[in-house]
Design a protein around this motif. Structure first.
Motif, PDB file in Angstrom:
ATOM      1  N   ARG A 109      48.684  35.638  35.929  1.00 62.29           N
ATOM      2  CA  ARG A 109      47.252  35.863  36.152  1.00 62.29           C
ATOM      3  C   ARG A 109      46.733  34.991  37.294  1.00 62.29           C
ATOM      4  O   ARG A 109      45.976  35.468  38.154  1.00 62.29           O
ATOM      5  N   CYS A 113      45.507  36.213  41.194  1.00 58.25           N
ATOM      6  CA  CYS A 113      44.213  35.840  41.796  1.00 58.25           C
ATOM      7  C   CYS A 113      44.400  35.302  43.207  1.00 58.25           C
ATOM      8  O   CYS A 113      43.507  35.429  44.049  1.00 58.25           O
ATOM      9  N   GLY A 119      44.253  39.392  45.884  1.00 61.19           N
ATOM     10  CA  GLY A 119      44.339  37.939  45.895  1.00 61.19           C
ATOM     11  C   GLY A 119      43.537  37.307  47.017  1.00 61.19           C
ATOM     12  O   GLY A 119      43.387  37.875  48.104  1.00 61.19           O
ATOM     13  N   TYR A 120      43.054  36.100  46.750  1.00 62.88           N
ATOM     14  CA  TYR A 120      42.181  35.426  47.711  1.00 62.88           C
ATOM     15  C   TYR A 120      42.925  34.964  48.953  1.00 62.88           C
ATOM     16  O   TYR A 120      42.330  34.798  50.014  1.00 62.88           O
ATOM     17  N   HIS A 232      36.296  33.458  42.274  1.00 58.51           N
ATOM     18  CA  HIS A 232      37.313  34.500  42.097  1.00 58.51           C
ATOM     19  C   HIS A 232      38.152  34.209  40.856  1.00 58.51           C
ATOM     20  O   HIS A 232      38.454  35.119  40.062  1.00 58.51           O
ATOM     21  N   LEU A 233      38.532  32.946  40.660  1.00 54.66           N
ATOM     22  CA  LEU A 233      39.293  32.550  39.476  1.00 54.66           C
ATOM     23  C   LEU A 233      38.457  32.741  38.214  1.00 54.66           C
ATOM     24  O   LEU A 233      38.960  33.226  37.182  1.00 54.66           O
ATOM     25  N   ALA A 236      38.166  36.274  37.090  1.00 52.72           N
ATOM     26  CA  ALA A 236      39.411  36.778  36.500  1.00 52.72           C
ATOM     27  C   ALA A 236      39.668  36.186  35.118  1.00 52.72           C
ATOM     28  O   ALA A 236      40.691  36.494  34.490  1.00 52.72           O
ATOM     29  N   ILE A 238      40.184  32.979  34.330  1.00 55.30           N
ATOM     30  CA  ILE A 238      41.093  31.824  34.306  1.00 55.30           C
ATOM     31  C   ILE A 238      40.361  30.646  33.666  1.00 55.30           C
ATOM     32  O   ILE A 238      39.232  30.328  34.059  1.00 55.30           O
ATOM     33  N   ALA A 243      41.665  26.489  36.492  1.00 55.92           N
ATOM     34  CA  ALA A 243      41.058  26.815  37.786  1.00 55.92           C
ATOM     35  C   ALA A 243      40.918  25.572  38.657  1.00 55.92           C
ATOM     36  O   ALA A 243      41.167  25.611  39.869  1.00 55.92           O
TER      37      ALA A 243
END
Length: 412
Positions: A109, A113, A119-120, A232-233, A236, A238, A243
Motif C-alpha cells: 500500500r 502511493c 504514485g507520487y 496523498h498518503l 490512501a 496509510i 506516513a
C-alpha cells in the motif's frame, strides 16, 4: 603473499573513479563470494547473490534491520547528547514504512502511493517533459547566481542544493525547510554507513530527530489541508506514524542518492581525457544514456543492508551465516558474469541493481533517474568546455562510508 582485500581500508567514498573501477575488478577476480568486514557486516558482491538478497523473498532473508545504525543503538544509548536527542525527537521509535517494513500488505500500500500508477514519485510519459522542465528550474535556482554557471563552480554544493530542493518539494515540505533537508538526510545516511563517535554521533541523532519532527508536522498539516505527498498518503489510508516514516525516509534516501550519483558521475565524465561520455550530453538522447550509465557504475548509494536470520545457501551455492550482510550493488553492477563489458556505454547485460530488485525496488527510482539526467544535461549546456579543478580535499579525506558515496567536484 595474498593480495589485500579491496575496500578493506578505503570505501568507495574515498576513491577516485579509476580506483573504484580497479577495486571492483579485483573484487570480482577473487574466488570467494563473500567476506566478513571488520564492521561486523558480511560483504556480498556477486550479481546473482546481491539480487536474491535485495529481493528478500526467502524467509531466511530479512529487511527488518535495513535502517539500523551501523554503530548500533547501544552506543547511542551511552552517549548523553545522543540519547537526549533520541528521547526528545524519536520516542516512541519511528514506525517502519518502506525499506524496513516487513508487513507485506502495508508495504504494498505504501509503495503504491509512492510508485504505483498513481504514485507520487511516478514519472508518466505524458508529463515527463513538464517534470523535466520543473527539475531544470530547480537546477537554475541551485546555482550561486540563479541561471548562471560561475567560475569556479562547486558542483558538489550545487548538486546537494538541487537534490534537497527536489526532494523537499516532492514530499511537500515548506520551502523554508528545503535548505536543511541535506543536513537531515546526511544524518540518517551517516548513521547507516559510518562508524560515528562522540559529538558527531550526537549531532547526527539530533539532525535525524529534526527530520522526523518536520515530517510529523507535514503529516499533521495534511490532515487539515490534504495536500502534497503527506496528503496523498493520508488519502490512501496509510496510518499516520507510517506516513511520517515514509516522508522522512524519502527525504533521507533521495538527497544522497541523487547528489552522490551526480558527483561521482561528474568525476568520471570530466576525468576521462577523451571526455567521450561528457560530449554525449550534447546529443538529443545522450543525457538519458549517460545518466543510466552513471547510475549503474557510480551510484551515490553503493550498498544496502539485509539480515540473515538463519544460515542460508543462496541459489548460486553461496553460503551465508546468520547475521547482518551488506549487499554491494555498486559492485554487482560491474559483475562480468552479468555484464559483458560493464565499463562500455551500451554493453549488454542484466538490469542494474542500483534501485533494488523485486518488491523492494526503490519507489523513487523514476524521479531519481530523471533528476540526474536533467542535472547533467543542464550543466553541460551551460559549461560544455568545463574542466575539473583540483579540490582542496583529496578523496582520502572523505569519511569512510559503507553505504553512501560522493566526490568533491569543482569545475571552471
Amino acid at each position: 603473499m595474498a593480495a589485500e582485500f579491496p575496500f578493506s581500508r578505503l570505501t568507495s567514498n574515498q576513491l577516485t573513479y579509476s580506483e573504484r573501477d580497479e577495486g571492483y575488478r579485483l573484487l570480482h577476480a577473487r574466488p570467494e563470494p563473500s567476506r566478513r568486514h571488520d564492521s561486523g557486516l558480511c560483504l556480498v558482491w556477486r550479481y546473482d547473490d546481491v539480487r536474491e538478497l535485495l529481493e528478500a523473498a526467502a524467509p531466511e532473508i530479512s529487511n527488518a534491520q535495513s535502517l539500523r545504525p551501523l554503530v548500533g543503538f547501544g552506543r547511542i544509548a551511552v552517549n548523553p547528547r545522543a540519547v537526549g536527542h533520541f528521547c526528545r525527537h524519536l520516542l516512541p521509535p519511528p514506525a517502519k514504512a518502506t525499506a524496513d517494513l516487513t508487513d507485506d500488505v502495508l508495504h504494498r500500500r505504501v509503495w503504491a502511493c509512492m510508485a504505483g500508477p498513481s504514485g507520487y514519485f511516478t514519472v508518466h510519459a505524458d508529463t515527463r517533459s513538464e517534470r523535466a522542465d520543473a527539475l531544470a528550474e530547480h537546477f537554475r535556482q541551485s546555482l550561486p547566481v540563479p541561471g548562471e554557471v560561475t567560475e569556479p563552480l562547486d558542483v558538489t554544493a550545487v548538486s546537494i542544493t538541487y537534490a534537497a530542493r527536489i526532494i523537499g518539494e516532492t514530499v511537500g515540505l515548506p520551502q523554508r525547510d528545503w535548505p536543511a533537508v541535506a543536513e537531515w538526510s546526511g544524518a540518517q545516511s551517516g548513521l547507516l554507513g559510518r562508524r560515528m563517535r562522540g559529538r558527531e554521533l550526537a549531532d547526527a541523532v539530533g539532525a535525524l530527530g529534526r527530520l522526523f519532527t518536520v515530517s510529523g508536522l507535514a503529516v499533521a498539516h495534511s490532515r487539515q489541508h490534504g495536500t502534497g505527498f503527506p496528503g496523498h498518503l493520508r488519502a490512501a489510508g496509510i496510518p499516520p506514524r507510517v506516513a511520517v516514516s515514509a516522508v522522512a525516509n524519502s527525504l533521507a534516501a533521495g538527497v544522497h542518492t541523487v547528489s552522490g550519483s551526480i558527483q561521482q558521475g561528474m568525476q568520471r565524465l570530466l576525468g576521462d581525457p577523451d571526455r567521450k561520455w561528457w560530449k554525449l550530453l550534447g546529443e538529443p538522447a545522450g543525457a538519458a544514456r549517460v545518466a543510466a550509465k552513471v547510475l549503474q557504475l557510480d551510484p551515490g548509494l553503493v550498498g544496502w543492508k539485509r539480515n540473515i536470520v538463519r544460515p542460508i545457501v543462496l541459489r548460486s551455492g553461496t553460503r551465508l551465516p546468520k547475521g547482518p550482510v551488506l549487499v554491494m550493488f555498486g559492485a554487482a553492477n560491474r559483475d562480468p558474469r552479468a555484464f559483458a563489458d560493464p565499463l562500455a556505454m551500451d554493453s549488454a547485460g542484466k538490469v542494474p541493481l542500483t534501485f533494488g530488485f523485486g518488491r523492494h525496488t526503490c519507489p523513487g527510482k523514476q524521479l531519481a533517474q530523471l533528476a540526474v539526467e536533467v542535472f547533467l544535461r543542464e550543466l553541460h549546456s551551460r559549461a560544455p568546455h568545463a574542466q575539473l579543478v583540483d579540490p582542496a580535499r583529496s578523496p582520502r579525506s572523505r569519511p569512510a562510508d559503507l553505504l553512501f558515496s560522493g566526490a568533491d567536484i569543482v569545475i571552471r
